[in-house]
Each structure stands twice: as structure tokens, then as C-alpha cells.
Design a protein around this motif. Structure first.
Motif, mmCIF file in Angstrom:
data_model
loop_
_atom_site.group_PDB
_atom_site.id
_atom_site.type_symbol
_atom_site.label_atom_id
_atom_site.label_comp_id
_atom_site.label_asym_id
_atom_site.label_seq_id
_atom_site.Cartn_x
_atom_site.Cartn_y
_atom_site.Cartn_z
ATOM 1 N N LEU A 6 -52.701 -71.603 22.938
ATOM 2 C CA LEU A 6 -53.528 -70.796 23.849
ATOM 3 C C LEU A 6 -52.659 -70.115 24.903
ATOM 4 O O LEU A 6 -52.855 -68.956 25.246
ATOM 5 C CB LEU A 6 -54.594 -71.670 24.515
ATOM 6 N N GLU A 7 -51.674 -70.862 25.405
ATOM 7 C CA GLU A 7 -50.789 -70.298 26.428
ATOM 8 C C GLU A 7 -49.923 -69.166 25.862
ATOM 9 O O GLU A 7 -49.660 -68.179 26.536
ATOM 10 C CB GLU A 7 -49.891 -71.404 26.981
ATOM 11 N N ILE A 8 -49.505 -69.375 24.620
ATOM 12 C CA ILE A 8 -48.696 -68.361 23.929
ATOM 13 C C ILE A 8 -49.486 -67.056 23.819
ATOM 14 O O ILE A 8 -48.986 -65.973 24.134
ATOM 15 C CB ILE A 8 -48.297 -68.874 22.519
ATOM 16 N N TRP A 52 -48.815 -71.766 17.358
ATOM 17 C CA TRP A 52 -47.641 -72.625 17.551
ATOM 18 C C TRP A 52 -47.967 -73.967 16.921
ATOM 19 O O TRP A 52 -48.847 -74.685 17.398
ATOM 20 C CB TRP A 52 -47.334 -72.763 19.042
ATOM 21 N N ASP A 53 -47.365 -74.250 15.784
ATOM 22 C CA ASP A 53 -47.577 -75.560 15.169
ATOM 23 C C ASP A 53 -46.277 -76.075 14.557
ATOM 24 O O ASP A 53 -45.213 -75.474 14.759
ATOM 25 C CB ASP A 53 -48.726 -75.529 14.141
ATOM 26 N N ASP A 143 -36.516 -66.137 29.578
ATOM 27 C CA ASP A 143 -36.987 -65.512 30.813
ATOM 28 C C ASP A 143 -38.219 -66.239 31.347
ATOM 29 O O ASP A 143 -38.417 -66.354 32.537
ATOM 30 C CB ASP A 143 -37.326 -64.036 30.550
ATOM 31 N N VAL A 144 -39.062 -66.670 30.421
ATOM 32 C CA VAL A 144 -40.257 -67.428 30.780
ATOM 33 C C VAL A 144 -40.206 -68.694 29.937
ATOM 34 O O VAL A 144 -39.723 -68.656 28.804
ATOM 35 C CB VAL A 144 -41.543 -66.662 30.376
ATOM 36 N N PHE A 145 -40.725 -69.803 30.458
ATOM 37 C CA PHE A 145 -40.772 -71.006 29.633
ATOM 38 C C PHE A 145 -42.197 -71.531 29.581
ATOM 39 O O PHE A 145 -42.866 -71.622 30.613
ATOM 40 C CB PHE A 145 -39.830 -72.079 30.189
ATOM 41 N N LEU A 146 -42.662 -71.832 28.396
ATOM 42 C CA LEU A 146 -44.012 -72.367 28.252
ATOM 43 C C LEU A 146 -43.941 -73.832 27.835
ATOM 44 O O LEU A 146 -43.082 -74.215 27.048
ATOM 45 C CB LEU A 146 -44.811 -71.591 27.210
#
Lengths: 295, 330
Positions: A6-8, A52-53, A143-146
Motif C-alpha cells: 500500500l505504501e509503495i 511487494w511480495d 532517496d526515500v526509504f519505505l
């Protein structure tokens, strides 16, 4: 991983809506529970396709070669290996770092798709070999980290036990091992085409008119291809293991790459490719202290 | 139906090996393909081989003829195939169908490819039905009957612990005659095929493609393609080849070898121009050839649903998804 999906999607959507990125590269679900496939999203509403899995195994970095001349930035999701692939391209002057927005994801290690196919839907699927060997599950640049970093304890040095085992064999045994393996090579060039270090504008093996390598498939031509490629990515191989993963006849390609990494570590000091972009490559320059026993 | 226990299959193959050079589907060096039968080979009957039997008829590298310069003239030397009949045991319906496609290309429309014909004529086939399709199989969607192969000399049926055999052609009757003493007559029925995991509806896809050469879907479909040749080399129906030569002093050997429309140099012209400069044109050609040009010319699809391309594609570019996308396109 569901929350991260969801965040992706949210992150990709924002990048596209704000116009910060023209296109975002990630993974979407394939036709099987164990398959994903690279996806290129350029509309905010399509970000729902992203996932993402535990099967997001493809190293997406090499696709940046297709976007070299794009007027605008590309957003790309990177695991540890993908991020090293990006560094590879930047260091090889194939990619302008300013043109990519790297969205880091910590990789728990992906599952083996080939095994999943063989074992069936309810089996316990082992981790892919390339992920078992991985020492950088967290991206080395972003640049961004999730999500959260794993900061997993990983071996400090590359495991070269398989190389060492091969080194103990007699020349005849080695010859038999490599000829049997490269006899079955189809020369489909999947290993080369999936490799972020294979970023030449025109590959020597595509220059058919020069006669460097005949098109005839035989063990001598196949090994000439394999050895030349291995030497050419020597010191630049980021150990993502994609070459071995995609081989349609299961040739243990990483064994050669690891042998070269092991030799480079011994001759020039420990070096992990793709961790940064400034340092000179071990085989990319000359030092007075370089070993030169052959001279 | 005449049957034999799977446990006794090797006895039959041993008998046949006295008459033919027998090729069987077997595991070898961490892959699987058709190899010469010997007592110790690891025959696989529960799934299809990873590499199709096309190289039996159309080798990856095939020497065509030799030349030698002698003073001011030139001598030509033919290269002949090894003599003797071959027997291909355990070919699945999808791969038998691919031979049907090959026959169209190499034997019809007024041109006979002698290299192919010689090999084709020397091979007797025993097709084997599939009890359970593999996850990547979709042959029924391509009009292939997994229980009954086209063009087989003998049709074998997977009956669990037994194999049923039925002669189809005269050649096939000769094969059955050789092993008759080792078979028993039983009232077995042709088995029902298992359920397919992949669902594909290819009806009308060829006609739909007629107006789709410039469709935007090709941009979309091709983006992830790496332009490697894995799909084309494992494909049982891909038959493109390139002719080249090996020159050693006064001796020249002409050979042909598989080529792939995924490669840039495939359409590279002498002057430097390439009419298929990017992956978009190459991917489009691959699918247009399989689903439109070939049906147009020979009235059959150039895909048998064996699923090998789906199995090996590094990026999971799945032909069944492409078919779906074509059908859904505006």
C-alpha cells in the motif's frame, strides 16, 4: 509485505501526481502465485498494479538503460541488489544519478520461483540461491526509504566455498565440469541481457561481421562467450545472481563470477562492487603496488 | 488396448533399440531433453522435457556442405546424415503439433528443405498423452488435444502405472509388431486430461491482429522484454535460422544455426539499416508471426501452448497475457 504494498502504491502515485517522476518502475503480480513481472507505471491510477511480495526477485536496475534519454526523472524501487545495480550503471557512466529517484525497500530474501513451479502450490518454497548468498538486503543507496531496515547480520565476506571446492579438483575434472555445463548453453544471452554490468552499447558478441565469435553452437564457442563475459564483468559484478537465475539450462554461472571476485579480493584487497560510485575499480586502473608476477 | 507396466517400459525400449536409434525424454545435467536411450538414462514421464525435441529435426547448428578450393577450382562435398531409423518415444501432443508447423514451413508451398526432410523421414514417433498438465501448459487453448497427438505413428496413453499403446500409421504398426510379445490386451479407455491452470481464450486473436500493427499495446507489451533469445530457443515452433560458414585455409564448412527475432542483428542489413531497431518492433514481430502471419499463411497458430517460453522468460513476459491484452485492446 501487504502494508508495504500500500505504501509503495501511495509513494508511486505521489511521485507521478506531483510530476516528480515521469515513470515509476516496480513489480506487478504475474499469472502464477509465484511470479511477478516488472511494470512501468506512468499514470497515477495505474499504481494499483504495483505489489511487494516474496517473489519480487527481478533486478530492475538495468531497465534504466532504456530511460537514459528520457526528459524527466524515473522513480525506481530498489532492493539491496537493485541499488548496487544502480551504482554499477552510475559508476560505468551509463546513468545520471540525478535522473533517478530511488525508493529503497529492505529485502527479506525472495523465494525461488523455479522451485515453486516444481514443488507445487502448497509446498514450503525455499529462498532463491541468489538471495541466500546476498550480503546487502538493505539498499546501499536511496532517496526515500519505505518500511524498516532489517540491519540483518550478514556474513562479512563473500562465501566462496563452492569456488574453493572447485579449485581442489584436478584440471581434468574442472575441464569436464565446465565443458559439460557449457555444452548445454543455448547462447540465448539471457545472462548477458539481464546483467546490470553488461551495459555496453554494442556487445562484442553482437558484432557478427567481425568474426570474434561464430554463431555455431559448440562448447568452444560457448565457453569463449562465457569466459569473455565473466572477465569483462570482473571487478564490476555486483553479485546479484540474475545471470544464474535466468539461465534456461541451469548453468552455475555465478561460480565463474565468484572465482574472479575471490581472485580480485586476494590480489587487490577486499572489494564489493556497486557499494559506491567514486572509488576506482580494482581492474579499472593501475597502481605501482599492483601485483605483476607475469612481467 | 495394448498395455505395458511402466516398470517394464525399459524392456520394450531395449527391444526397440535393436531396430531403431531410440530417443527418450530424460533428465540430464540439471535440465531435461530427448537423449539417446541407454539402460541407465533417467527417463521422465510425469512432465514434459524442458528443451523441445525440435533439435532432432532441426539441430541448433547443422552442417550443410563443405567446400575446398583446389588450385583455381572448387570442390563441393555433401554432408550426409547418419544412416538408420530413429524412434522418438514420449513426445507430447504440443511438440507433435510443432512438427506439424515445421512440416508446413519446410515441406510445403513448392519448396522442400532437404536437410529437414531427411531427418523427418528417418524418425518414427511414439506420442504420449498427458495425465496432468504442468502449471504453464495451455495447449488446449491452442487447439491441441493433449490426449491425441497429430501425426504420431503410435499414440501412447498415460494410464497411471501402465502405458497404453495404439498404432496410428503403418510405421506405427511395425513398431507395435516388434514389441507385441511384451504387451497385454486390456480394456483400458483413453484417459481424461487434468484441469489446466492457465486459462486462455485465443479465439479470434489472429483476425483481431489484422489491424493492430500500429497498436499502442506493443509499446506496453515490449517494455519489460530484455531481447534475449530464451523464448525463441526453447520454443518448439520457432524455426528461424541463419546461414554462416567456417573458413579454415582452403576448407570451408557451410552451416546453419538457430537465429532469434529477438536479437538486433537478426534484421541488421548490410548497409547498417535495421528495420526493427528496438524491442518494440522485435516483440511485435514475434507475436505477430505466431498469432497472425503464420495462421494467415498456413491456417494454424505458431504456438502449441507448451508453456516453455513462460517457464524460461527472465521477466515473465507471458504469451497468455499478451493474447489477453490483444483481445481486450480497443
Amino acid at each position: 509485505m501487504v502494508d508495504l504494498t500500500l505504501e509503495i502504491r501511495k509513494t508511486a502515485k505521489e511521485l507521478l501526481e506531483k510530476g516528480e517522476a515521469k515513470v515509476v518502475l516496480g513489480w506487478e503480480k504475474g499469472n502464477f502465485p509465484y511470479s511477478t513481472t516488472p511494470v512501468f507505471i506512468d499514470k497515477p491510477e495505474d499504481t494499483e498494479r504495483l505489489i511487494w511480495d516474496e517473489y519480487c526477485i527481478n533486478n530492475l536496475a538495468l531497465y534504466m538503460l532504456d530511460y537514459k534519454h528520457l526528459d524527466g526523472k524515473v522513480g525506481i524501487f530498489v532492493k539491496g541488489c537493485d541499488s548496487r545495480g544502480i551504482n554499477r550503471l552510475v559508476q560505468d557512466k551509463q546513468l545520471d544519478r540525478e535522473k533517478v529517484i530511488l525508493i529503497g525497500l529492505s529485502c527479506p530474501g525472495m523465494k525461488d520461483e523455479k522451485k515453486a513451479k516444481e514443488l507445487g502450490p502448497n509446498a514450503d518454497i525455499p529462498m532463491a540461491q541468489k538471495c541466500q548468498d546476498c550480503r546487502y538486503p538493505d539498499p546501499v543507496v536511496y532517496d526515500v526509504f519505505l518500511g524498516e531496515k532489517q540491519n540483518k547480520k550478514v556474513p562479512e565476506k563473500i562465501d566462496t566455498s563452492d569456488v574453493e571446492e572447485m579449485e581442489t579438483k584436478s584440471p581434468d575434472e574442472k575441464y569436464r565440469f565446465f565443458t559439460t555445463n557449457y555444452e548445454k548453453c543455448l547462447r540465448c544471452y539471457a545472462c548477458r541481457n539481464v546483467c546490470p554490468a553488461c551495459n555496453c552499447k554494442e556487445c562484442i558478441f553482437d558484432q557478427t561481421a567481425t568474426g570474434w565469435l561464430a554463431k555455431a553452437n559448440n562448447v568452444s564457442n560457448n565457453m569463449f562467450f562465457a569466459l569473455t563475459r565473466a572477465m569483462h564483468v570482473g571487478g564490476r559484478c555486483i553479485e546479484c545472481g540474475e545471470c544464474e537465475r535466468v539461465c534456461s539450462v541451469n548453468i552455475p554461472i555465478m561460480l565463474l563470477n565468484k572465482k574472479i571476485i575471490k581472485d580480485i579480493n586476494f590480489l587487490f584487497g577486499d572489494y564489493d562492487a556497486g557499494l559506491e560510485t567514486e572509488e576506482r575499480l580494482p581492474l579499472g586502473g593501475y597502481d605501482y603496488t599492483d601485483p605483476e608476477e607475469f612481467m | 488396448m495394448l498395455v505395458v507396466l511402466k516398470a517394464k517400459l525399459k524392456d520394450i525400449l531395449n527391444t526397440l533399440a535393436e531396430e531403431y536409434k531410440v530417443l527418450v525424454p530424460a533428465k540430464i545435467e540439471d535440465t531435461s531433453k530427448f537423449i539417446s536411450y541407454k539402460d541407465n538414462v533417467d527417463i521422465i514421464l510425469d512432465e514434459n522435457v524442458k528443451l523441445s525435441p525440435k533439435d532432432v529435426f532441426f539441430p541448433q547448428t547443422e552442417k550443410m556442405y563443405k567446400m575446398k578450393t583446389v588450385k583455381t577450382s572448387m570442390e563441393l562435398e555433401n554432408i550426409t546424415d547418419e544412416a538408420g531409423k530413429k524412434l522418438l518415444f514420449g513426445v507430447r501432443s504440443c511438440d507433435m503439433k510443432s512438427l506439424d508447423c515445421f512440416d508446413q514451413v519446410f515441406l510445403t508451398k513448392g519448396y522442400i528443405d532437404e536437410f529437414y526432410k531427411n531427418k523427418r523421414d528417418s524418425v518414427v514417433t511414439i506420442a504420449l498423452s498427458c495425465s496432468q498438465p504442468m502449471q504453464t501448459c495451455f495447449c488446449s487453448a491452442m487447439g491441441v488435444d493433449s490426449q491425441k497427438a497429430v501425426g504420431a505413428d503410435v499414440q501412447a496413453y498415460d494410464l497411471g502405472d501402465k502405458i497404453g499403446l495404439e498404432a496410428i500409421s503403418d510405421e506405427g504398426s511395425k513398431v507395435i509388431e516388434l514389441i507385441k510379445g511384451q504387451l497385454t490386451e486390456e480394456g483400458a479407455e483413453v484417459p481424461q486430461p487434468g484441469e489446466f491452470y492457465l486459462k486462455v481464450d485465443a479465439d479470434g486473436v489472429s483476425e483481431k491482429l489484422n489491424g493492430m500493427f500500429e497498436s499502442p499495446i506493443w509499446d506496453d507489451v515490449s517494455k519489460k522484454c530484455l531481447n534475449c533469445g530464451a523464448c525463441t530457443y526453447v520454443c518448439p515452433t520457432c524455426h528461424c535460422f541463419d546461414i554462416s560458414q567456417e573458413v579454415r585455409g582452403e576448407n570451408v564448412t557451410k552451416y546453419r544455426c538457430w537465429d532469434s527475432c529477438m536479437f538486433g542483428e537478426y534484421t541488421q542489413m548490410a548497409g547498417g539499416h535495421n528495420p526493427r531497431p528496438t524491442k518494440k518492433e522485435r516483440v511485435r514481430n514475434r507475436f505477430m508471426h505466431k498469432l497472425n502471419y503464420f495462421p494467415d499463411r498456413y491456417n494454424m497458430l505458431l504456438c502449441t501452448g507448451c508453456g516453455r517460453c513462460i517457464n524460461v522468460c527472465p521477466v515473465n513476459l507471458d504469451i497468455t497475457s499478451v493474447i489477453k491484452q490483444i483481445k481486450e485492446a480497443e
